[in-house]
Enzyme design. Structure first.
Site, PDB file in Angstrom:
ATOM      1  CE  LYS A 177      -0.732  -0.258   5.040  1.00 36.01           C
ATOM      2  NZ  LYS A 177      -1.762  -0.454   6.069  1.00 36.01           N
ATOM      3  NE  ARG A 222      -8.761  -1.017  10.192  1.00 35.40           N
ATOM      4  CZ  ARG A 222      -7.514  -1.140   9.767  1.00 35.40           C
ATOM      5  NH1 ARG A 222      -6.631  -0.187  10.023  1.00 35.40           N
ATOM      6  NH2 ARG A 222      -7.127  -2.188   9.075  1.00 35.40           N
ATOM      7  CE1 TYR A 270      10.937  31.296   4.840  1.00 34.43           C
ATOM      8  CE2 TYR A 270      11.042  28.899   4.736  1.00 34.43           C
ATOM      9  CZ  TYR A 270      10.846  30.131   4.118  1.00 34.43           C
ATOM     10  OH  TYR A 270      10.562  30.171   2.787  1.00 34.43           O
TER      11      TYR A 270
END
Length: 398
Positions: free
Chosen positions: A59, A158, A284
């Site tokens: 996946k 689920r 930054y």
């Protein structure tokens, strides 16, 4: 009209020389050692009982490693089944001509998606009567049999048919014309208390099916955690994911007695080198202020490539064989590194994530306060990937 069969994934790749030439222009890229994946697969197989096979989970772009080259390599190593979690990834595997049976665990919503599954011979996960019947209808439309694995909810809650209702549904599915039941599967909670309960529930469904005269087909329950820690849950198919790529999902896994090799490294070229003076701020928000005059290198990669922003002032980058600290924030496309005491010039290659040492995936994730699983799954799919076998580049995606 005749169609042209797809060329095998590796046969369609440029030569090693051409890959090296293209790499010369990369600012940042991932290198994947396919041989390491192969050795991890071999070690996993040795851990399993006779009759248990491996169905790798690929996946999210094979956990960031790149879908098609990884799956093509696994198929060459004798892997006959692959688990995908999005229909598009399952379709890509089939369309690439990779000789492996693909189980799609992701949902289908449209008639076109059901037709695609049936036409391409993708095995589809189902857990409702409606989904099974829509797949039957698709099989009839395209003139091809459809195959399914039924997902059973044994307690994770689920998706899946609740275990107490599973035998009845599976019997219905098994009797649908044009639909072949290839297996049943469930997902454990990775809980010492709950997993044995879920295993018993799953085996209870199997027993109920056999009592009804239904062959459940292949049984699968174990992902990486149970593959390592619950041999009783191995059954017919285990579904390792991160383990194949040499990544231990949790620290407890390091003591499981399985030696793995990390397959992935993240490299970059030095973009710019300059001096900053004492008191100068870097990046930054002035996240780093130079305590003395320093030589710094800027690398053209950042959190757009998947490097956690939480690595501000924490990354360890290997430069000329030494680990050097990052300075200041991790920007979208830049990382700054201290090179005061090491040779570094524009174009030099450095290693931001290494396969061993101070900047492995596990150590980078720990420094950032991330799960290593999260780090893998945040790797940008558009960052070039180069694949090695026998130390030579054999494929790339860019």
């Amino acid at each position: 009209m005749a169609t042209t069969a797809p060329r095998p994934v590796f046969a369609a790749q440029p030569s090693s020389a051409e890959i090296a030439s293209r790499m010369a222009g990369y600012g940042a890229w991932l290198e994947i050692d396919l041989d390491a994946i192969g050795r991890n697969l071999d070690r996993l197989r040795k851990r399993l009982a006779p009759g248990t096979d491996v169905m790798p989970c690929v996946k999210n772009n094979a956990y960031g490693h790149g879908l098609l080259p990884v799956v093509a390599y696994l198929a060459e190593r004798g892997v006959g089944r692959i688990l995908a979690v999005r229909l598009r990834e399952a379709e890509r595997i089939v369309d690439a001509g990779i000789p492996a049976r693909v189980l799609n665990m992701g949902p289908l919503f449209t008639a076109a998606q059901y037709d695609s599954v049936a036409r391409r011979g993708i095995v589809q996960a189902v857990y409702t009567r409606d989904a099974a019947e829509r797949l039957r209808d698709a099989a009839e439309r395209v003139g091809a049999a459809a195959a399914v694995f039924v997902k059973i909810d044994t307690g994770l809650r689920r998706v899946g048919v609740w275990h107490e209702e599973a035998a009845e549904l599976i019997e219905r599915v098994a009797k649908l014309p044009g639909v072949k039941l290839e297996g049943i599967f469930s997902t454990l909670s990775q809980s010492a208390e709950q997993d044995p309960v879920q295993l018993a529930r799953f085996l209870g469904v199997e027993a109920a099916l056999r009592a009804r005269g239904i062959d459940p087909g292949l049984r699968s329950l174990a992902s990486s955690d149970a593959t390592l820690h619950r041999p009783a849950a191995h059954l017919d198919l285990v579904r390792p994911g991160a383990l194949l790529y040499g990544v231990y999902p949790e620290k407890k896994d390091l003591g499981a007695g399985l030696e793995l090799e990390q397959a992935l490294a993240l490299k970059a070229r030095v973009e710019h080198v300059k001096w900053v003076e004492r008191g100068d701020s870097v990046t930054y928000w002035g996240r780093f202020v130079a305590p003395e005059r320093m030589r710094v290198a800027t690398l053209p990669l950042g959190f757009s490539d998947g490097l956690p922003r939480e690595l501000a002032n924490k990354a360890r980058v290997q430069v000329a064989g030494r680990y050097q600290p990052s300075l200041g924030s991790v920007s979208l496309n830049h990382l700054v590194v201290d090179v005061t005491d090491v040779p570094a010039e524009p174009g030099d290659v450095v290693e931001v994530i290494g396969r061993r040492g101070e900047n492995t995936l596990g150590r980078v994730a720990e420094a950032a306060g991330w799960m290593v699983y999260s780090l893998l799954n945040h790797l940008n799919p558009t960052t070039p990937r180069v694949y090695y076998r026998g130390g030579q580049p054999v494929a790339l995606t860019d």
